[in-house]
Motif scaffolding. Structure first.
Motif, PDB file in Angstrom:
ATOM      1  N   TYR A 191       0.873  -1.173   0.000  1.00 22.38           N
ATOM      2  CA  TYR A 191       0.000   0.000   0.000  1.00 22.38           C
ATOM      3  C   TYR A 191       0.912   1.225   0.000  1.00 22.38           C
ATOM      4  CZ  TYR A 191      -3.551  -3.280   1.685  1.00 22.38           C
ATOM      5  OH  TYR A 191      -4.404  -4.334   1.830  1.00 22.38           O
ATOM      6  N   VAL A 192       0.698   2.122  -0.945  1.00 20.59           N
ATOM      7  CA  VAL A 192       1.469   3.364  -1.029  1.00 20.59           C
ATOM      8  C   VAL A 192       0.471   4.510  -0.946  1.00 20.59           C
ATOM      9  CG1 VAL A 192       3.046   4.756  -2.410  1.00 20.59           C
ATOM     10  CG2 VAL A 192       3.129   2.257  -2.580  1.00 20.59           C
ATOM     11  N   PHE A 193       0.651   5.378   0.026  1.00 21.72           N
ATOM     12  CA  PHE A 193      -0.198   6.561   0.091  1.00 21.72           C
ATOM     13  C   PHE A 193       0.609   7.715   0.663  1.00 21.72           C
ATOM     14  CE2 PHE A 193      -0.814   4.066   3.881  1.00 21.72           C
ATOM     15  CZ  PHE A 193      -0.810   4.972   4.921  1.00 21.72           C
ATOM     16  N   GLY A 194       0.207   8.899   0.299  1.00 20.53           N
ATOM     17  CA  GLY A 194       0.918  10.099   0.729  1.00 20.53           C
ATOM     18  C   GLY A 194       0.639  11.213  -0.259  1.00 20.53           C
ATOM     19  N   GLN A 195       1.665  12.060  -0.480  1.00 16.76           N
ATOM     20  CA  GLN A 195       1.438  13.189  -1.369  1.00 16.76           C
ATOM     21  C   GLN A 195       2.725  13.710  -1.991  1.00 16.76           C
ATOM     22  OE1 GLN A 195      -0.184  16.598   0.673  1.00 16.76           O
ATOM     23  NE2 GLN A 195       0.936  16.145   2.541  1.00 16.76           N
ATOM     24  N   LEU A 196       2.545  14.301  -3.184  1.00 16.09           N
ATOM     25  CA  LEU A 196       3.568  15.137  -3.799  1.00 16.09           C
ATOM     26  C   LEU A 196       3.428  16.482  -3.109  1.00 16.09           C
ATOM     27  CD1 LEU A 196       3.031  14.297  -7.534  1.00 16.09           C
ATOM     28  CD2 LEU A 196       5.253  14.459  -6.469  1.00 16.09           C
ATOM     29  N   VAL A 197       4.355  16.834  -2.263  1.00 15.92           N
ATOM     30  CA  VAL A 197       4.188  17.999  -1.404  1.00 15.92           C
ATOM     31  C   VAL A 197       4.520  19.292  -2.136  1.00 15.92           C
ATOM     32  CG1 VAL A 197       4.913  19.122   0.736  1.00 15.92           C
ATOM     33  CG2 VAL A 197       4.667  16.642   0.656  1.00 15.92           C
ATOM     34  N   SER A 198       5.759  19.424  -2.618  1.00 18.60           N
ATOM     35  CA  SER A 198       6.192  20.716  -3.134  1.00 18.60           C
ATOM     36  C   SER A 198       7.377  20.582  -4.071  1.00 18.60           C
ATOM     37  CB  SER A 198       6.573  21.638  -1.976  1.00 18.60           C
ATOM     38  OG  SER A 198       7.659  21.084  -1.250  1.00 18.60           O
ATOM     39  N   ALA A 199       7.734  21.707  -4.685  1.00 18.52           N
ATOM     40  CA  ALA A 199       8.926  21.811  -5.533  1.00 18.52           C
ATOM     41  C   ALA A 199       9.669  23.068  -5.138  1.00 18.52           C
ATOM     42  CB  ALA A 199       8.527  21.860  -7.000  1.00 18.52           C
ATOM     43  N   LYS A 200      10.987  23.009  -5.201  1.00 22.82           N
ATOM     44  CA  LYS A 200      11.773  24.191  -4.854  1.00 22.82           C
ATOM     45  C   LYS A 200      12.998  24.276  -5.753  1.00 22.82           C
ATOM     46  CE  LYS A 200      14.366  21.833  -1.262  1.00 22.82           C
ATOM     47  NZ  LYS A 200      14.790  21.793   0.102  1.00 22.82           N
ATOM     48  N   GLU A 201      13.559  25.467  -5.805  1.00 23.82           N
ATOM     49  CA  GLU A 201      14.769  25.768  -6.555  1.00 23.82           C
ATOM     50  C   GLU A 201      14.581  25.657  -8.070  1.00 23.82           C
ATOM     51  OE1 GLU A 201      18.083  23.636  -4.890  1.00 23.82           O
ATOM     52  OE2 GLU A 201      17.578  24.266  -2.862  1.00 23.82           O
ATOM     53  N   PHE A 202      13.374  25.921  -8.542  1.00 22.57           N
ATOM     54  CA  PHE A 202      13.132  25.997  -9.981  1.00 22.57           C
ATOM     55  C   PHE A 202      13.156  27.462 -10.398  1.00 22.57           C
ATOM     56  CE2 PHE A 202      11.481  21.784  -9.219  1.00 22.57           C
ATOM     57  CZ  PHE A 202      11.849  21.097 -10.362  1.00 22.57           C
ATOM     58  N   SER A 203      13.689  27.738 -11.584  1.00 23.77           N
ATOM     59  CA  SER A 203      13.782  29.128 -12.045  1.00 23.77           C
ATOM     60  C   SER A 203      12.446  29.637 -12.583  1.00 23.77           C
ATOM     61  CB  SER A 203      14.861  29.256 -13.122  1.00 23.77           C
ATOM     62  OG  SER A 203      14.541  28.413 -14.219  1.00 23.77           O
ATOM     63  N   LYS A 204      11.536  28.740 -12.894  1.00 21.12           N
ATOM     64  CA  LYS A 204      10.228  29.130 -13.428  1.00 21.12           C
ATOM     65  C   LYS A 204       9.162  29.040 -12.349  1.00 21.12           C
ATOM     66  CE  LYS A 204      11.275  27.571 -18.091  1.00 21.12           C
ATOM     67  NZ  LYS A 204      11.175  28.749 -18.874  1.00 21.12           N
ATOM     68  N   ARG A 205       8.070  29.757 -12.588  1.00 21.68           N
ATOM     69  CA  ARG A 205       6.898  29.690 -11.716  1.00 21.68           C
ATOM     70  C   ARG A 205       5.757  29.066 -12.502  1.00 21.68           C
ATOM     71  NH1 ARG A 205       6.419  35.564  -9.223  1.00 21.68           N
ATOM     72  NH2 ARG A 205       4.316  35.033  -9.791  1.00 21.68           N
ATOM     73  N   SER A 206       4.582  29.011 -11.920  1.00 22.68           N
ATOM     74  CA  SER A 206       3.408  28.377 -12.547  1.00 22.68           C
ATOM     75  C   SER A 206       3.738  26.946 -12.958  1.00 22.68           C
ATOM     76  CB  SER A 206       2.928  29.176 -13.752  1.00 22.68           C
ATOM     77  OG  SER A 206       2.475  30.439 -13.374  1.00 22.68           O
ATOM     78  N   LEU A 207       4.118  26.150 -11.974  1.00 27.29           N
ATOM     79  CA  LEU A 207       4.547  24.774 -12.218  1.00 27.29           C
ATOM     80  C   LEU A 207       3.449  23.776 -11.867  1.00 27.29           C
ATOM     81  CD1 LEU A 207       8.120  24.922 -10.652  1.00 27.29           C
ATOM     82  CD2 LEU A 207       7.497  25.175 -13.065  1.00 27.29           C
ATOM     83  N   PHE A 208       3.446  22.661 -12.603  1.00 26.93           N
ATOM     84  CA  PHE A 208       2.640  21.506 -12.225  1.00 26.93           C
ATOM     85  C   PHE A 208       3.464  20.259 -12.485  1.00 26.93           C
ATOM     86  CE2 PHE A 208       1.514  22.314 -16.637  1.00 26.93           C
ATOM     87  CZ  PHE A 208       1.395  21.054 -17.217  1.00 26.93           C
ATOM     88  N   CYS A 209       3.044  19.139 -11.930  1.00 27.49           N
ATOM     89  CA  CYS A 209       3.821  17.905 -12.018  1.00 27.49           C
ATOM     90  C   CYS A 209       2.952  16.769 -12.546  1.00 27.49           C
ATOM     91  CB  CYS A 209       4.372  17.550 -10.638  1.00 27.49           C
ATOM     92  SG  CYS A 209       5.442  16.099 -10.623  1.00 27.49           S
ATOM     93  N   LYS A 210       3.480  16.054 -13.532  1.00 26.29           N
ATOM     94  CA  LYS A 210       2.861  14.814 -14.002  1.00 26.29           C
ATOM     95  C   LYS A 210       3.654  13.680 -13.367  1.00 26.29           C
ATOM     96  CE  LYS A 210       1.396  16.617 -18.482  1.00 26.29           C
ATOM     97  NZ  LYS A 210       1.444  16.418 -19.940  1.00 26.29           N
ATOM     98  N   TRP A 211       2.958  12.670 -12.855  1.00 26.78           N
ATOM     99  CA  TRP A 211       3.630  11.554 -12.209  1.00 26.78           C
ATOM    100  C   TRP A 211       3.079  10.231 -12.727  1.00 26.78           C
ATOM    101  CZ3 TRP A 211       0.593   8.194  -9.374  1.00 26.78           C
ATOM    102  CH2 TRP A 211      -0.656   8.675  -8.981  1.00 26.78           C
ATOM    103  N   LYS A 212       3.919   9.205 -12.644  1.00 30.62           N
ATOM    104  CA  LYS A 212       3.524   7.876 -13.105  1.00 30.62           C
ATOM    105  C   LYS A 212       4.336   6.831 -12.353  1.00 30.62           C
ATOM    106  CE  LYS A 212       2.991   5.172 -17.314  1.00 30.62           C
ATOM    107  NZ  LYS A 212       3.162   5.144 -18.769  1.00 30.62           N
ATOM    108  N   ILE A 213       3.670   5.740 -11.929  1.00 32.42           N
ATOM    109  CA  ILE A 213       4.333   4.627 -11.256  1.00 32.42           C
ATOM    110  C   ILE A 213       4.682   3.580 -12.310  1.00 32.42           C
ATOM    111  CG2 ILE A 213       4.076   2.779  -9.548  1.00 32.42           C
ATOM    112  CD1 ILE A 213       3.920   5.323  -8.073  1.00 32.42           C
ATOM    113  N   HIS A 214       5.932   3.119 -12.301  1.00 33.55           N
ATOM    114  CA  HIS A 214       6.389   2.037 -13.177  1.00 33.55           C
ATOM    115  C   HIS A 214       6.717   0.829 -12.305  1.00 33.55           C
ATOM    116  CE1 HIS A 214       7.103   4.560 -16.806  1.00 33.55           C
ATOM    117  NE2 HIS A 214       7.246   5.502 -15.896  1.00 33.55           N
TER     118      HIS A 214
END
Length: 175
Positions: free
Chosen positions: A5-28
């Motif tokens: 069982y895997v549960f939790g969250q993608l919390v945050s991102a830091k040290e990126f030079s751009k703003r207005s960010l989103f993240c696509k994720w996938k489990i392999h």
């Protein structure tokens, strides 16, 4: 079959030079694995922080897997994207992490990278602000040919995950 069982969250991102960010994720995962419940891929909302350099997503991950063995242990692929003022979406960076093999709470930092390509690609990127997109995204989570890529380090993604392992000892699977 043993279960994870895997549960939790993608919390945050830091040290990126751009703003207005989103993240696509996938489990392999390998052939010994199957999904019992949950999603194996998703996408966060766009966050555009005005006063701080940290992008917060707090996007949930909730997955239940079954396995016959530890071969092909799950990996989490992450892609950070930017949405510009006109609504165009451009790739910013790639990264991946192996899911922990120990049960419990895990705070994970995923260091991301982007391909830089040839000098002509870098010049085009400077003027168009579009990052190079990989033609074969499998290279993100496999070792094949990734060492031949010229890359640049980008920001970090913070994850907060919990893992629960069930029946591994019953089936003789050691993690």
């Amino acid at each position: 079959m043993a279960e994870v069982y895997v549960f939790g969250q993608l919390v945050s991102a830091k040290e990126f030079s751009k703003r207005s960010l989103f993240c696509k994720w996938k489990i392999h995962f390998g052939h010994n694995w199957r999904i019992i419940e949950g999603l194996i891929e998703g996408q966060t909302q766009v966050d555009d922080p005005q006063t701080q350099e940290i992008t917060y997503w707090c996007h949930p991950i909730d997955l239940h897997l079954a396995t016959k063995g530890i071969q092909g242990w799950p990996k989490l692929e992450l892609q950070v994207w930017n949405q510009d003022s006109t609504g165009r979406c451009n790739i910013v960076s790639y990264g991946f992490v192996h899911l922990p093999t120990q049960a419990g709470h895990h705070r994970i930092t995923c260091h991301t990278w982007r391909p830089i390509g040839a000098l002509s690609d870098q010049i085009a990127n400077y003027f168009t602000d579009e990052g190079l997109k990989l033609t074969n995204e499998e290279i993100i989570v496999t070792n094949e040919n990734r060492s031949r890529l010229q890359t640049q380090a980008m920001g970090d993604i913070n994850l907060d995950l919990y893992l629960v392992l069930k029946s591994f000892d019953v089936y003789g699977i050691e993690t």
